[in-house]
Design an enzyme around this catalytic site. Sequence first.
Site, PDB file in Angstrom:
ATOM      1  N   PRO A   1       0.830  -1.212   0.000  1.00 38.24           N
ATOM      2  CA  PRO A   1       0.000   0.000   0.000  1.00 38.24           C
ATOM      3  C   PRO A   1       0.867   1.266   0.000  1.00 38.24           C
ATOM      4  O   PRO A   1       2.064   1.176   0.246  1.00 38.24           O
ATOM      5  CB  PRO A   1      -0.780  -0.117   1.308  1.00 38.24           C
ATOM      6  CG  PRO A   1      -0.392  -1.380   1.951  1.00 38.24           C
ATOM      7  CD  PRO A   1       0.712  -2.000   1.217  1.00 38.24           C
TER       8      PRO A   1
ATOM      9  N   GLY B   1       2.825   4.582   1.004  1.00 37.14           N
ATOM     10  CA  GLY B   1       3.426   5.087   2.227  1.00 37.14           C
ATOM     11  C   GLY B   1       4.094   4.056   3.104  1.00 37.14           C
ATOM     12  O   GLY B   1       4.376   4.319   4.257  1.00 37.14           O
ATOM     13  N   VAL B   2       4.356   2.860   2.570  1.00 44.79           N
ATOM     14  CA  VAL B   2       5.015   1.867   3.398  1.00 44.79           C
ATOM     15  C   VAL B   2       6.513   1.798   3.124  1.00 44.79           C
ATOM     16  O   VAL B   2       7.201   0.919   3.625  1.00 44.79           O
ATOM     17  CB  VAL B   2       4.406   0.459   3.226  1.00 44.79           C
ATOM     18  CG1 VAL B   2       2.998   0.441   3.767  1.00 44.79           C
ATOM     19  CG2 VAL B   2       4.456   0.013   1.790  1.00 44.79           C
TER      20      VAL B   2
ATOM     21  N   THR C   1       9.279   3.604  -2.199  1.00 49.56           N
ATOM     22  CA  THR C   1      10.164   4.564  -2.845  1.00 49.56           C
ATOM     23  C   THR C   1      11.441   4.750  -2.039  1.00 49.56           C
ATOM     24  O   THR C   1      12.537   4.770  -2.588  1.00 49.56           O
ATOM     25  CB  THR C   1       9.459   5.923  -2.975  1.00 49.56           C
ATOM     26  OG1 THR C   1       8.193   5.706  -3.572  1.00 49.56           O
ATOM     27  CG2 THR C   1      10.272   6.862  -3.831  1.00 49.56           C
TER      28      THR C   1
ATOM     29  N   SER D   1     -17.921  -9.982   0.515  1.00 48.66           N
ATOM     30  CA  SER D   1     -17.437 -10.213   1.874  1.00 48.66           C
ATOM     31  C   SER D   1     -18.200  -9.431   2.937  1.00 48.66           C
ATOM     32  O   SER D   1     -17.972  -9.610   4.120  1.00 48.66           O
ATOM     33  CB  SER D   1     -15.939  -9.925   1.971  1.00 48.66           C
ATOM     34  OG  SER D   1     -15.726  -8.541   2.007  1.00 48.66           O
TER      35      SER D   1
ATOM     36  N   LYS E   1      -7.370  -6.402   6.786  1.00 44.18           N
ATOM     37  CA  LYS E   1      -8.628  -6.088   7.458  1.00 44.18           C
ATOM     38  C   LYS E   1      -8.446  -6.032   8.967  1.00 44.18           C
ATOM     39  O   LYS E   1      -8.987  -5.161   9.643  1.00 44.18           O
ATOM     40  CB  LYS E   1      -9.691  -7.135   7.109  1.00 44.18           C
ATOM     41  CG  LYS E   1     -10.234  -6.969   5.683  1.00 44.18           C
ATOM     42  CD  LYS E   1     -11.167  -8.101   5.329  1.00 44.18           C
ATOM     43  CE  LYS E   1     -11.789  -7.875   3.960  1.00 44.18           C
ATOM     44  NZ  LYS E   1     -12.596  -9.015   3.538  1.00 44.18           N
TER      45      LYS E   1
HETATM   46  P1  ADP Z   1       5.668   4.399  -0.935  1.00 40.37           P
HETATM   47  O1  ADP Z   1       6.686   4.571  -1.973  1.00 40.37           O
HETATM   48  O2  ADP Z   1       5.525   2.979  -0.496  1.00 40.37           O
HETATM   49  O3  ADP Z   1       4.344   5.014  -1.215  1.00 40.37           O
HETATM   50  P2  ADP Z   1       7.391   6.088   0.583  1.00 40.37           P
HETATM   51  O4  ADP Z   1       8.649   5.376   0.317  1.00 40.37           O
HETATM   52  O5  ADP Z   1       7.128   7.327  -0.142  1.00 40.37           O
HETATM   53  O6  ADP Z   1       6.189   5.105   0.378  1.00 40.37           O
HETATM   54  O7  ADP Z   1       7.264   6.350   2.126  1.00 40.37           O
HETATM   55  C1  ADP Z   1       6.662   7.480   2.698  1.00 40.37           C
HETATM   56  C2  ADP Z   1       7.515   8.032   3.776  1.00 40.37           C
HETATM   57  O8  ADP Z   1       7.554   7.135   4.881  1.00 40.37           O
HETATM   58  C3  ADP Z   1       8.937   8.235   3.375  1.00 40.37           C
HETATM   59  O9  ADP Z   1       9.412   9.422   3.913  1.00 40.37           O
HETATM   60  C4  ADP Z   1       9.664   7.065   4.015  1.00 40.37           C
HETATM   61  O10 ADP Z   1      10.995   7.379   4.337  1.00 40.37           O
HETATM   62  C5  ADP Z   1       8.860   6.814   5.251  1.00 40.37           C
HETATM   63  N1  ADP Z   1       8.917   5.420   5.638  1.00 40.37           N
HETATM   64  C6  ADP Z   1       8.142   4.427   5.186  1.00 40.37           C
HETATM   65  N2  ADP Z   1       8.450   3.246   5.766  1.00 40.37           N
HETATM   66  C7  ADP Z   1       9.428   3.511   6.644  1.00 40.37           C
HETATM   67  C8  ADP Z   1      10.183   2.692   7.580  1.00 40.37           C
HETATM   68  N3  ADP Z   1       9.958   1.381   7.683  1.00 40.37           N
HETATM   69  N4  ADP Z   1      11.114   3.286   8.301  1.00 40.37           N
HETATM   70  C9  ADP Z   1      11.337   4.608   8.200  1.00 40.37           C
HETATM   71  N5  ADP Z   1      10.683   5.425   7.370  1.00 40.37           N
HETATM   72  C10 ADP Z   1       9.725   4.888   6.603  1.00 40.37           C
END
Ligand code: ADP
Length: 783
Positions: free
Chosen positions: A360, A362-363, A366, A682, A725
């Site tokens: 998903p 923000g995990v 990137t 579901s 979920k």
């Molecule tokens: P995605 O590409 O999966 O949408 P991002 O890489 O843009 O997510 O992550 C969003 C922000 O959250 C970034 O600033 C990232 O450094 C931070 N972040 C996400 N997961 C972690 C983690 N496990 N530890 C530290 N920072 C994290």
Amino acid sequence: MFGNELNQYRELSMLPLRGLLVFPYTVIHLDVGRKKSINAIEEAMLGSKEIFLATQKEAQNDDPSEEDVYAVGTVAEIKQILKMPGGTMRVLVEGICRARVVSYTDDVDYIKVMIEEFRNEETTKKNPELEALTRTLVYQFEQYVRMSKKIPPETVASVVTIEEPARLADVIASHLSLRINEKQSILEALDISERLNALCEILAREMEVLELERKINIRVRKQMEKTQKEYYLREQMKAIQKELGEKDERAAEVEELRAKIKESRLPSEALEKVNKELERLERMPAMAAEGVVVRNYLDWVLSLPWSKETRDRLDLDMAEKILDEDHYGLEKPKERILEYLAIRKLAKKMKGPILCLVGPPGVGKTSLGKSVARSLGRNFVRMSLGGVRDEAEIRGHRRTYIGSMPGQVLQSIKKSGSRNPVFLLDEIDKMTADFRGDPASALLEVLDPEQNNTFTDHYLEIPFDLSKVMFITTANSIYNIPRPLLDRMEVIELSSYTEEDKMPIAMDYLIPKQIKEHGLKKNNISFSEDAVRKIIREYTREAGVRNLERQIASICRKVAREVVKDRNFSVTIDADRIKKYLGTEKFHYGRAEKDHQVGVTTGLAWTETGGDILSIEVALIKGKGKLTLTGKLGDVMKESAQAGLTYVRSKADELGISQDTLENYDIHIHVPEGAIPKDGPSAGITMATSLASAMSGRKVRSDVAMTGEITLRGRVLPIGGLKEKSLAAHRAGITTIIMPSENEKDLEDVPVQIKDKMKFVPVSHMDEVLAEALVPKEKGKQR
Ligand code: ADP
């Protein structure tokens, strides 16, 4: 024939000729100046008016003696004399016949010779050979005239009417521009066929020479025309440019580009193309619109890192350190990435699969990519494929389009500044295809190690080597990744974060990062754990930490403003201060519904962005038992509502639903708006629970959430996405999850922290669901 007894011998005065020869049957003007010659003419005029004409072997000789003059000449009749000023004389003579000098008899005042005349030529008998020769000669002469274009056609017409071969030969010979010795040899050829033969040969040779001349001429002219034309045009252009005051601008531009090309170390194919374009540019006037296009093109080609490369640093310990430094947790993905790097280290040339990070938003997909680049010492570039629907976005438009540009791939490569960056292709599952061509197949070419060393952009038209690029892709879900792409990728899954994950990520990573980025010092701002938890629970509802980071950034920004005013400003962000900085909370944390309610049940939905909760409401209105569904529901969901209703009706007695309720009430099912796609089976048991609650008047427990499909007979069927979920349920403050028992095996994936805090109730029949979810009936209350 010499010495023929029919020939006459006689004595005549002789005129030596310089540089010319008179044939019999021809009339010609002679200019005479030498004293001896004038004397000879005067002597002739006194007698028969005939004179012997013979040609000097050397024209320069002023006083030739016997051996200086050819022996064979022509007897001519003087037709006219004109005294010219300066003592010279113009004489008109007509050739009569051939003659040969027998002896010189006098050479004091003028030359006098004894000659033998050959007057009987015209009586030569005709024979077929002669006839053939004659015809050939006429034919050749006509050809010759046509080719040489030096003899007027009237002359030809009069020549060809001559029937007598001897005469014909002489007339033709007189018209040809031959050297004197050649003419002399014809004159000396007393035998007619010999003379005709000689002439034919000469004509054939002359024609050959003419033909050659013509060819040479054409060639030379062509060459001349081309260079002259170019030269002329260029000069003209220069003049025009000068008039317009433009010349220098263009020349300087071309010079500058030429220097750049020299430095650029382009591959040969590109170099050739670029030079060609530069030439084109050079020839264009400065104001030509086309010039801008070519200029842009050249700038583009020159700005690409054709041979610029960073050096790889493949140190696995270092890589591990960097990955840990940048990310909390994520053990599995980190391990997989390190394995991947290890393999690359072992087999440098191996064209391995492409990493695909799935999870998903923000995990940290990137940012993992960025860390890989950092640990390899490579440049990093990111290209989003979300919403890309046109092949041209990847591969560019042809230059014929106005404002065309290379595709995103090469634009990104340019941005990265080297030809071996880590290249993150974001949201590879969000591409769509339409009539403008399938971007997926273009992307396949980009990623395919067999083809991508000659990746050709439509705009650039020259292949660029992408084989040194390390591609990493990301997606929210593997289901929407085009199959051929998926086959080439090594999928690494990243799952949603629990609150327990988010806390340390925020405290140890996001907050320090944002403090630094906003130019704050540690003593300006600190966050209490309560505050962070409050942000997580009440200001964000997400699988990743993107919004969390945004909220933290927003607080830092506001604090930064204070710090600008007062350098010693210091604040501890605790739970109470959050409202001041972020406004009222956006989500209600805690129970999805605060109190147990009738007709409202919490369901669980799975989306690409993680899981979420949704509440399903049922209301009864006076009516005839009609079912209404609102909230933009999909067909499958509508059907499972029907199934649920049928089941509840069939169980009316057991559930304590009155006949009145069944007959005199309409039923309204509503699923409130939200960003969740409302389809899929579901939610079946959730709707059935709401129905049972509304119709029986029993409350539903607000700390319970559920997921499962329902059959008409109340069996509970398995669902997908249990892990996501349960995370969503946990986030929402739910403590009990009712789930299909067939999904029990999926509990393995659910994080321990969740399992510790959450009660999972596996069920296989609706009866069990209702037993768990409904609050026991309060006495004395019934619908
Ligand atoms: P995605 O590409 O999966 O949408 P991002 O890489 O843009 O997510 O992550 C969003 C922000 O959250 C970034 O600033 C990232 O450094 C931070 N972040 C996400 N997961 C972690 C983690 N496990 N530890 C530290 N920072 C994290």
